[in-house]
Design a protein around this motif. Sequence first.
Motif, PDB file in Angstrom:
ATOM      1  N   ARG A  87       0.819  -1.215   0.000  1.00 53.55           N
ATOM      2  CA  ARG A  87       0.000   0.000   0.000  1.00 53.55           C
ATOM      3  C   ARG A  87       0.849   1.259   0.000  1.00 53.55           C
ATOM      4  O   ARG A  87       0.357   2.343  -0.302  1.00 53.55           O
ATOM      5  CB  ARG A  87      -0.916   0.009   1.239  1.00 53.55           C
ATOM      6  N   CYS A  88       2.128   1.131   0.329  1.00 54.10           N
ATOM      7  CA  CYS A  88       3.006   2.301   0.384  1.00 54.10           C
ATOM      8  C   CYS A  88       3.949   2.383  -0.813  1.00 54.10           C
ATOM      9  O   CYS A  88       4.742   3.321  -0.905  1.00 54.10           O
ATOM     10  CB  CYS A  88       3.844   2.276   1.662  1.00 54.10           C
ATOM     11  N   GLU A  89       3.897   1.433  -1.724  1.00 59.59           N
ATOM     12  CA  GLU A  89       4.833   1.383  -2.841  1.00 59.59           C
ATOM     13  C   GLU A  89       4.192   1.970  -4.091  1.00 59.59           C
ATOM     14  O   GLU A  89       3.099   1.574  -4.495  1.00 59.59           O
ATOM     15  CB  GLU A  89       5.253  -0.073  -3.118  1.00 59.59           C
ATOM     16  N   LYS A  90       4.866   2.942  -4.707  1.00 56.65           N
ATOM     17  CA  LYS A  90       4.319   3.605  -5.890  1.00 56.65           C
ATOM     18  C   LYS A  90       4.516   2.774  -7.151  1.00 56.65           C
ATOM     19  O   LYS A  90       3.731   2.850  -8.078  1.00 56.65           O
ATOM     20  CB  LYS A  90       4.999   4.972  -6.076  1.00 56.65           C
ATOM     21  N   PHE A  91       5.591   2.018  -7.205  1.00 56.48           N
ATOM     22  CA  PHE A  91       5.923   1.292  -8.419  1.00 56.48           C
ATOM     23  C   PHE A  91       5.629  -0.200  -8.242  1.00 56.48           C
ATOM     24  O   PHE A  91       5.411  -0.683  -7.138  1.00 56.48           O
ATOM     25  CB  PHE A  91       7.396   1.503  -8.780  1.00 56.48           C
ATOM     26  N   GLY A  92       5.656  -0.903  -9.378  1.00 57.37           N
ATOM     27  CA  GLY A  92       5.372  -2.324  -9.342  1.00 57.37           C
ATOM     28  C   GLY A  92       6.620  -3.132  -9.028  1.00 57.37           C
ATOM     29  O   GLY A  92       7.574  -2.654  -8.398  1.00 57.37           O
ATOM     30  N   TYR A  93       6.625  -4.389  -9.488  1.00 63.03           N
ATOM     31  CA  TYR A  93       7.735  -5.291  -9.181  1.00 63.03           C
ATOM     32  C   TYR A  93       8.895  -5.162 -10.172  1.00 63.03           C
ATOM     33  O   TYR A  93       9.846  -5.927 -10.096  1.00 63.03           O
ATOM     34  CB  TYR A  93       7.234  -6.736  -9.202  1.00 63.03           C
ATOM     35  N   GLY A  94       8.824  -4.203 -11.118  1.00 59.13           N
ATOM     36  CA  GLY A  94       9.849  -4.101 -12.153  1.00 59.13           C
ATOM     37  C   GLY A  94      11.243  -3.941 -11.609  1.00 59.13           C
ATOM     38  O   GLY A  94      12.179  -4.643 -12.010  1.00 59.13           O
ATOM     39  N   VAL A  95      11.431  -3.014 -10.669  1.00 59.57           N
ATOM     40  CA  VAL A  95      12.763  -2.769 -10.115  1.00 59.57           C
ATOM     41  C   VAL A  95      13.266  -3.990  -9.365  1.00 59.57           C
ATOM     42  O   VAL A  95      14.432  -4.380  -9.479  1.00 59.57           O
ATOM     43  CB  VAL A  95      12.727  -1.542  -9.179  1.00 59.57           C
ATOM     44  N   MET A  96      12.381  -4.647  -8.616  1.00 59.58           N
ATOM     45  CA  MET A  96      12.790  -5.819  -7.847  1.00 59.58           C
ATOM     46  C   MET A  96      13.174  -6.972  -8.770  1.00 59.58           C
ATOM     47  O   MET A  96      14.152  -7.689  -8.507  1.00 59.58           O
ATOM     48  CB  MET A  96      11.663  -6.235  -6.903  1.00 59.58           C
ATOM     49  N   VAL A  97      12.430  -7.152  -9.850  1.00 61.23           N
ATOM     50  CA  VAL A  97      12.765  -8.215 -10.812  1.00 61.23           C
ATOM     51  C   VAL A  97      14.141  -7.949 -11.417  1.00 61.23           C
ATOM     52  O   VAL A  97      14.967  -8.861 -11.564  1.00 61.23           O
ATOM     53  CB  VAL A  97      11.687  -8.300 -11.908  1.00 61.23           C
ATOM     54  N   THR A  98      14.400  -6.706 -11.794  1.00 60.73           N
ATOM     55  CA  THR A  98      15.700  -6.351 -12.364  1.00 60.73           C
ATOM     56  C   THR A  98      16.811  -6.603 -11.363  1.00 60.73           C
ATOM     57  O   THR A  98      17.900  -7.087 -11.727  1.00 60.73           O
ATOM     58  CB  THR A  98      15.692  -4.872 -12.787  1.00 60.73           C
ATOM     59  N   GLN A  99      16.565  -6.274 -10.105  1.00 61.07           N
ATOM     60  CA  GLN A  99      17.561  -6.496  -9.065  1.00 61.07           C
ATOM     61  C   GLN A  99      17.848  -7.994  -8.907  1.00 61.07           C
ATOM     62  O   GLN A  99      19.010  -8.411  -8.822  1.00 61.07           O
ATOM     63  CB  GLN A  99      17.051  -5.910  -7.748  1.00 61.07           C
ATOM     64  N   VAL A 100      16.794  -8.793  -8.877  1.00 58.31           N
ATOM     65  CA  VAL A 100      16.956 -10.242  -8.713  1.00 58.31           C
ATOM     66  C   VAL A 100      17.677 -10.845  -9.911  1.00 58.31           C
ATOM     67  O   VAL A 100      18.537 -11.731  -9.773  1.00 58.31           O
ATOM     68  CB  VAL A 100      15.580 -10.902  -8.508  1.00 58.31           C
ATOM     69  N   ALA A 101      17.352 -10.372 -11.128  1.00 58.71           N
ATOM     70  CA  ALA A 101      17.924 -10.945 -12.348  1.00 58.71           C
ATOM     71  C   ALA A 101      19.403 -10.646 -12.507  1.00 58.71           C
ATOM     72  O   ALA A 101      20.058 -11.249 -13.372  1.00 58.71           O
ATOM     73  CB  ALA A 101      17.161 -10.416 -13.567  1.00 58.71           C
ATOM     74  N   ALA A 102      19.957  -9.750 -11.697  1.00 62.96           N
ATOM     75  CA  ALA A 102      21.374  -9.406 -11.812  1.00 62.96           C
ATOM     76  C   ALA A 102      22.288 -10.472 -11.248  1.00 62.96           C
ATOM     77  O   ALA A 102      23.503 -10.409 -11.452  1.00 62.96           O
ATOM     78  CB  ALA A 102      21.641  -8.072 -11.111  1.00 62.96           C
ATOM     79  N   THR A 103      21.728 -11.464 -10.543  1.00 65.20           N
ATOM     80  CA  THR A 103      22.555 -12.489  -9.894  1.00 65.20           C
ATOM     81  C   THR A 103      22.194 -13.869 -10.421  1.00 65.20           C
ATOM     82  O   THR A 103      21.086 -14.093 -10.927  1.00 65.20           O
ATOM     83  CB  THR A 103      22.340 -12.469  -8.375  1.00 65.20           C
TER      84      THR A 103
END
Length: 1165
Positions: free
Chosen positions: A654-670
């Motif tokens: 409820r406090c997050e403005k953006f979706g899971y895009g940034v988190m997916v990109t972060q996870v995909a870096a490893t």
Amino acid sequence: MSQFSSEDEAELQSLLRELLKSVKDRISGAPSVECAEEILLHLEETDKNFHNYEFVKYLREYVESSLGTVIEEETENFTRGDGHAIGPGQDTLVHAVTKRTRESTQYKQMMQTLKQTMMVVVESLINKFEEDQLKKEEMDRKSQHEQSSSHYTENCSDSDSSFNQSYAFIKHEQLQVISEKLDPGRPREVRMEALQSLCYAPPSDVLSCESWTGLRRNLSAVLTDPDPELSDKVLQFFAKTFSSSPLNVTKDIYSTIGNVTTFWIRHPEKYMEEIIENTLSLLALHSEQGMSSPGSEKSLEPIHLISLLDMKATWFKKWMHGYYSRTVVLRLLERKYKSLVSNVLVFCPSGPARRTLYTSKELEFVYFVHSLCVLGRLVMYTNGRKLFPIKVKKRRDPVTLTDLVLSQRCLCVFVYVYSLDSLSPTNLVMEVLRTLCDRTECAVECLYQIPVIETLLAPVITLLKGKLPKLNSLESALTHIADMLARIATTERGLSLLLYDRNLVSAEGESISAAHVVVQFTQRLLAKELHVFSELEIPPAVSGAFIFVCRQMYNTCEGLQVLRPYSLHECIAKAWRTTSSVSERVPTPVPGAPPVITSQELQSVVAWEEMLLDNLLNFAATPKGLLLLQQTGAINECVTYMFSRFTKKLQVSRCEKFGYGVMVTQVAATAPGIVALQSSGFVQTIVVELWSALECGREDVRVVHPKSTPMDPIDRSCLKSFLSLVNLLSSPHAMWELLGHRALPNKNEYNLREMATSVLDLMDRLIIINSDAKIHSLFNYEQSHTFGLRLLGVLCCNLDSFLLLESQYNVSELLLQGQRDNVTEEFIIDGLSVERNHILVRIGTVGGPSERRLPPRALQKGNDPYPWPMVSTYPLPKYYILDVPKTLRTKQGKNNLFKALDPTLYMCYLLCKQGVCVCVCVCVCRYGKFLKLLREDSEQDLCLLLKHCQEFLSQQRVSVTSELSCFQGGYPGHDWFAASVFLLMHGDVGRSLSLLLRFSRLLPSAFLWPPRLHSSVHLPIEIAQSGIHPIYSCTAHYVEMLLKAEVPLVFSAFRMSGFTPSQICIQWLGQCFWNYLDWSEICHYVATCVIMGPDYQVYMCISALRHLQQDILQHTQTQDLQVFLKEEPIHGFRVSNYLEYMEGLERNYRSMVLSDMRSILPRSS
């Protein structure tokens, strides 16, 4: 088009009428006028056809013609940076340009013209509507009410066919009769007949008659009648009166009906001011005795009465909603009626009541609710907050904003008083506080204060001391406290307050920040170590609420830095494993046997398990947090949970403005992250969505307007999928895990309905198109293959990814063959050949921004649309290579090529089987010869150096049992740092190896030389076996942390694009800035980090991103930020120009960054 002609007004009226007709059903279905207004205000969000309405198109054209020049000038100014600066409070360039545009004279003139014109248009529409309604009523009246009107016909002027005409000269005596018939004591039928007769009378005669005072009193009484037909008749009369009465008498109607705000914008401001001032004057009347003298008779004041009529002060909410009236209200409160604010500051909470008779306590509660709503609305606005501090009777010091929030009758009410009623003090105060939290400026002045935080955390600290606070409902109070803290933590100012202000006294008596109190309390809740709760059953919701507060902190780099010593990830993971084992042990229900656990209890267990997974997942928001998540062993379950929410298009929180895009990109870096994404089905979903948009098109529906042929290399419908793939495959770890050691299918035949479901399928069907079967399997061959080549070009920007594709699929030979196939008598220039040409030059040369030329991807106008040389064979034309090496041109056989070039190169090719890639040696040595650093026969020396380095580093690696490709053999990428040292040493193998061996003993080697710490024995065993390199978990983590503090606009731009600073930084650092900086700057980078310290690697990345700020903001707007950063070198960057800036970063952050870099090597001697 700054002024509207009469024709424009007529056209606007017609377009507005059509718009209202289109949304007629939605408006008519609204339960109230307020709801109808809300529907119109949010029409753009709820109506997919909003931008197709002609009225909207007309307004858009008008705005563009009025402000287009201003916007272009401001955009150009900000892009150039000519004397303008974008402040840290603005997130993007758009906000800055919008602010300047709204301050311009053209904008003010446009709004004034538009406002005046629309008032005329709306007024005309209302009059026309009312005329139509009157005509309709006239027709109905002729057939239904002839008898009721017959006894008035003797007063007709000349006809009895029209009631409007028959009342043209109505007498005052007749209105007196109507007024008497409207007396509340008369029967319903009599009053209804009188109202019907009144509706047919001319409003001007009614309002000017001597009986108006009594008639108005009786009309007000009818308005409160429970019979809806009677009240509707009164409203009909008022509606007709508004449109036909002079302004000096409509005030009487306003004061009767109450809905002033709906109509006053139609009239001059002085009438609105008169209404507001008279109302405030009435409410400001205050009895000296009031209701505070015990034992004496209580006197009611106007404010008490209006509180009974409108407990939640909706009248004040409407007044404050629009700037038109809010300015007047605040000005009058400041100048003349400040006492009214001081009066509402005196209230006393009590229990609500529902009766027709009220006790003084109950009346005070109504007054409390009303006052709370007024104050909550008042402090939302800047000028409203300027009214404070306010002097209040029986109080020595004036009341400040902080006093208001901290008063026993406000914040403490919500903490210490609890009721399930919707009008309970708790719920009312929470509603106000949530509203304040949602407005940043308001929250800073009212809530982001140390006393407020102390009050909120007082019960928590009491519990940590082993005592029970005096709370009516412990569960509710703690939940509300956590909710407020979470909302505070969502903003930068609030987060900083929680993390760094050490003004709280812990249970042990130490001065600590609020973050430490919250995380300690959360740990004890999860471990069930709070002994005061032994007799109480605290539900998981309370624990979940406080974990969520921690989550708002640890999903930021700075928050994780503070909370990391508590190992909260391990506590949450332990609770998740315990809960998961409970849900797994639930036996299968047996018919007839009592259930071991009820369905409701099972749902509660599952919900708690998902809540814990969700909170664990949010550790992946930062590079270091992702390492911690991997160490819990729950990364696969967390990513699977994320995928389930992603497919349902659910919000992160409820406090997050953006979706899971940034988190997916972060996870995909490893490596472990991309494997988890693959196993969860996320990668397959992205590929299938792309294939559907690229090859399948829309659903099989009737096509009225054929889809236009795309003009861009990538159609807009596929852009989102393209960027998702770029984010997913940006890291070489993703390429190694998804494509490493995997051969292409290369089928003899492909079914037309066979969809690509993996990255390997995309490589086979869209990029490596080496057969007619693949061409014929595509419905849109040229568009799909262009997409594939465009993706290939971006992937090859990462040198390690290119080497993987080249070694497994020989992409350069495939591209060259495609170019040769495009030659008849002359070269055929089309979209595919141009794209292939760009990729061939990119992969065929190495160099910084001033060391190589890359051909553009677009054709130019004129007789020669593509003047750049086409590449169909290597070596490249001289145009692209500034210093062409003397290389023998021969046919392009795989083995024959290297034999023809040089015997030493052929030996390099044979060494490929031992892990040394021949194309690396060719590229590196060609670059060294261009720089005049290497002699003609240096390739074999480079191969020998790389072989020695591999043998040296392999002796220092731990044995890891893992299915990850990065652990199968040595370091999977090329050693670009060793290659750089080889060039620095002018190709001397002995000096290069000696330097590397000595350098390996220094701390900078851990970060400048990526293969050095690949599963190294010098790392803690959990990090060595994680598959996550310290360059990512340490350097990239601090890049993101410092970027947010030092260059906030760039950090926001990354967030908006779904890309992460860590992704581009690990690419820059992994290949030692090759292809991004000139050789001289690469040398400066290496020397600076070796001499000044490894933390300068972080400062170097911050400086580069700061240097690119304007470009980053621009490409965020064009939605190609990740492509720009990967494909373009860092033009104009000089390390020497930023040394002073980096020294400033060192002074501010070295103690934190360097100490953390040292801490990851505890096993190193």
